[in-house]
Design a protein around this motif. Structure first.
Motif, PDB file in Angstrom:
ATOM      1  N   PRO A  39    -104.764  38.825 -26.590  1.00  0.00           N
ATOM      2  CA  PRO A  39    -104.614  39.216 -27.994  1.00  0.00           C
ATOM      3  C   PRO A  39    -105.651  40.269 -28.404  1.00  0.00           C
ATOM      4  O   PRO A  39    -106.807  40.235 -27.965  1.00  0.00           O
ATOM      5  N   ASP A  44    -102.152  44.667 -25.832  1.00  0.00           N
ATOM      6  CA  ASP A  44    -101.482  44.032 -26.965  1.00  0.00           C
ATOM      7  C   ASP A  44    -101.162  45.068 -28.039  1.00  0.00           C
ATOM      8  O   ASP A  44    -100.057  45.079 -28.599  1.00  0.00           O
ATOM      9  N   GLU A  49     -95.777  42.779 -23.404  1.00  0.00           N
ATOM     10  CA  GLU A  49     -95.535  41.339 -23.442  1.00  0.00           C
ATOM     11  C   GLU A  49     -95.388  40.807 -22.021  1.00  0.00           C
ATOM     12  O   GLU A  49     -95.047  41.569 -21.101  1.00  0.00           O
TER      13      GLU A  49
END
Length: 262
Positions: A39, A44, A49
């Motif tokens: 994160p 990110d 993903e």
């Protein structure tokens, strides 16, 4: 610039690489599957993903984790990717000094594990029953797993390109299955490619690559005077940091030896 191994990579990483083998057989380009995105990391922020793939860095293919570390060393890179919809593209990534990119990958080899082409008479895979799990029958001989996962390899399958890459990226130390320095003994216990492995080893040593060596000791094969000769050969090469001697594994399923050893 040297590429140093991560402490959190162990022998289980070699097993993670097995899935890449089918891609290599199908001649597909290498691609690194993303398993986790940290994160608030550059990865990110760029929208990556888990399940996406990294294919290139600055136009160069990413064949394994070593390539990734080598190619992504700068703080600004252009990453080729395949997203969750199967669409390919490129994106520029930026990071602060000392910041991690935020990627974790599924496995450490992305283009298929390099297979063993030897016929070692002591090979433990030739001493296993037929119903063992598949991971025990993967005959890998991959210098990248030697660096990343601690496996011992022979270098008998090393290409000129692989050799040049080891020197350029200073992939060191590596772990070599030495077993014997005598050419005739090596050929008898390893197979017809044994000479290539020792020639590569000497060239890499001359280029400054260091090694941990291993000898599988077999009665009446590479012990006694042969062992003394091998240890002398290794001692004369400062790039061989140490030599580990391990005993022959022997099971009732083996077919290479005609007698049991006490």
């Amino acid at each position: 610039m040297a590429v140093y191994p991560s402490k959190d990579i162990d022998r289980e990483a070699a097993g993670n690489a097995r899935a890449a083998g089918s891609r290599a057989r199908k001649k597909l380009p290498p691609r690194a599957e993303i398993a986790f995105v940290a994160p608030e990391s550059p990865a990110d922020d760029a929208g990556f993903e888990p399940g996406c793939f990294i294919t290139t860095v600055d136009g160069e293919p990413v064949r394994d984790l070593i390539d990734w570390r080598w190619l992504s060393a700068e703080d600004e890179i252009t990453v080729g990717y395949i997203d969750l919809d199967g669409e390919a593209g490129e994106v520029d990534l930026f990071r602060d000094e000392g910041e991690d990119w935020g990627f974790e990958f599924d496995g450490v080899v992305f283009d298929g594990v390099k297979q063993c082409r030897n016929a070692c008479i002591f090979c433990f895979m030739r001493q296993l029953p037929d119903d063992m799990r598949a991971s025990l029958t993967l005959r890998d001989d991959d210098f990248r797993l030697s660096f990343l996962a601690g496996t011992f390899v022979t270098f008998t399958n090393l290409s000129a390109e692989d050799e040049a890459r080891i020197i350029e990226q200073h992939i060191s130390p590596l772990r070599v299955s030495l077993h014997a320095s005598n050419p005739e003994v090596r050929r008898r216990i390893i197979g017809k490619h044994a000479a290539h492995g020792i020639e590569v080893l000497d060239r890499l040593l001359a280029a400054g690559i260091e090694f941990h060596a291993q000898i599988v000791l077999m009665p009446d094969e590479n012990d006694g005077e042969v062992l003394r000769e091998t240890l002398g050969w290794a001692y004369a090469r400062p790039g061989i940091l140490d030599v580990c001697i391990v005993p022959l594994g022997f099971t009732k399923h083996q077919t290479c030896f005609t007698k049991s050893f006490d």
